[in-house]
Motif scaffolding. Sequence first.
Motif, PDB file in Angstrom:
ATOM      1  N   LEU A  37     -27.211 -53.006-152.730  1.00 33.59           N
ATOM      2  CA  LEU A  37     -26.780 -53.247-151.347  1.00 33.59           C
ATOM      3  C   LEU A  37     -25.257 -53.234-151.208  1.00 33.59           C
ATOM      4  CD1 LEU A  37     -29.267 -56.063-150.224  1.00 33.59           C
ATOM      5  CD2 LEU A  37     -29.428 -53.591-149.869  1.00 33.59           C
ATOM      6  N   LEU A  38     -24.550 -53.676-152.235  1.00 31.55           N
ATOM      7  CA  LEU A  38     -23.091 -53.772-152.140  1.00 31.55           C
ATOM      8  C   LEU A  38     -22.369 -52.753-153.028  1.00 31.55           C
ATOM      9  CD1 LEU A  38     -22.896 -57.663-152.030  1.00 31.55           C
ATOM     10  CD2 LEU A  38     -22.432 -56.093-150.151  1.00 31.55           C
ATOM     11  N   ALA A  39     -23.151 -51.854-153.653  1.00 30.52           N
ATOM     12  CA  ALA A  39     -22.608 -50.695-154.395  1.00 30.52           C
ATOM     13  C   ALA A  39     -21.616 -51.097-155.494  1.00 30.52           C
ATOM     14  CB  ALA A  39     -21.953 -49.709-153.431  1.00 30.52           C
ATOM     15  N   ILE A  40     -21.915 -52.172-156.204  1.00 24.99           N
ATOM     16  CA  ILE A  40     -21.094 -52.608-157.328  1.00 24.99           C
ATOM     17  C   ILE A  40     -21.743 -52.105-158.614  1.00 24.99           C
ATOM     18  CG2 ILE A  40     -20.275 -54.632-158.614  1.00 24.99           C
ATOM     19  CD1 ILE A  40     -20.156 -56.106-155.914  1.00 24.99           C
ATOM     20  N   ASN A  41     -20.959 -51.570-159.539  1.00 17.86           N
ATOM     21  CA  ASN A  41     -21.562 -51.006-160.750  1.00 17.86           C
ATOM     22  C   ASN A  41     -22.219 -52.113-161.581  1.00 17.86           C
ATOM     23  OD1 ASN A  41     -19.984 -51.730-163.330  1.00 17.86           O
ATOM     24  ND2 ASN A  41     -18.335 -51.132-161.944  1.00 17.86           N
TER      25      ASN A  41
END
Length: 266
Positions: A37-41
């Motif tokens: 949802l927050l596109a963090i690796n």
Amino acid sequence: MEILEILGYFGGLLIGVVLGLIGGGGSILTVPVLVYLLAINPVTATAYSLFVVGTSSLVGALRNIPKKLIDFRTGIVFAIPAFIAVYLTRKFLVPAIPEEIFTISGITITKDIGIMIFFAIIMVVAAISMISERDNGKNIKEEKVTYNYPLIIAEGIVVGLLTGIVGAGGGFLIIPALVLLAKLPMKKAVATSLLIIAIKSLIGFIGDVQNMEIDWIFLMIFTGLSIAGIWLGVYLNNFINGKKLKTAFGWFVLLMGIYIIWKELY
């Protein structure tokens, strides 16, 4: 602010609500929320998860201290090997994982994919634990507290290693261990597990601070929402059947774990 980002912050609140309602399990949602949802690796997400889980668990542990529900002796025996294992895992093992682990049937398993698949497997195990009728040892007769130090230490190392890799609290492993190996009453096991999770998660996060740049503003906002969710969950617990909710949440986590494996491989 995009829809997925709004859902991501709402997910932070939901993580706390689940923790407040059933005393565990919410942390298993942290990494998927941060990644999808927050596109963090994934590597950064597992680090952020350690901070969110650790801080949220610390709040829960502090609430239990006045109630005298925490067995500090057992907590320390378990926590010391756990936090050493999680710190070493975050400081040395995770950075040492190669960017491309292996290739099979034309599918290359990268570091990020490998972490997410391993995390999904842990989700499935956690889900089965939540769904199981054995109820993590709740039906075991309460006995005098004893200390099987070698087994408690070994379990602490295993939980610390898993926590270091996937960033989840591991309450579904810690609580049965405290009930079975230390003969703690269930309420004390749950409360003591929060202290253990807080210590090992926050110390593990120190290993990440030394290896990567941290977006502190984002992390504080997300963690704040999770803590607010805990208080909301504790309040809602007066109106909701926790056992039924835990089973339903277990099925949700099971489906999410299967979905993550499918998504990462296909």
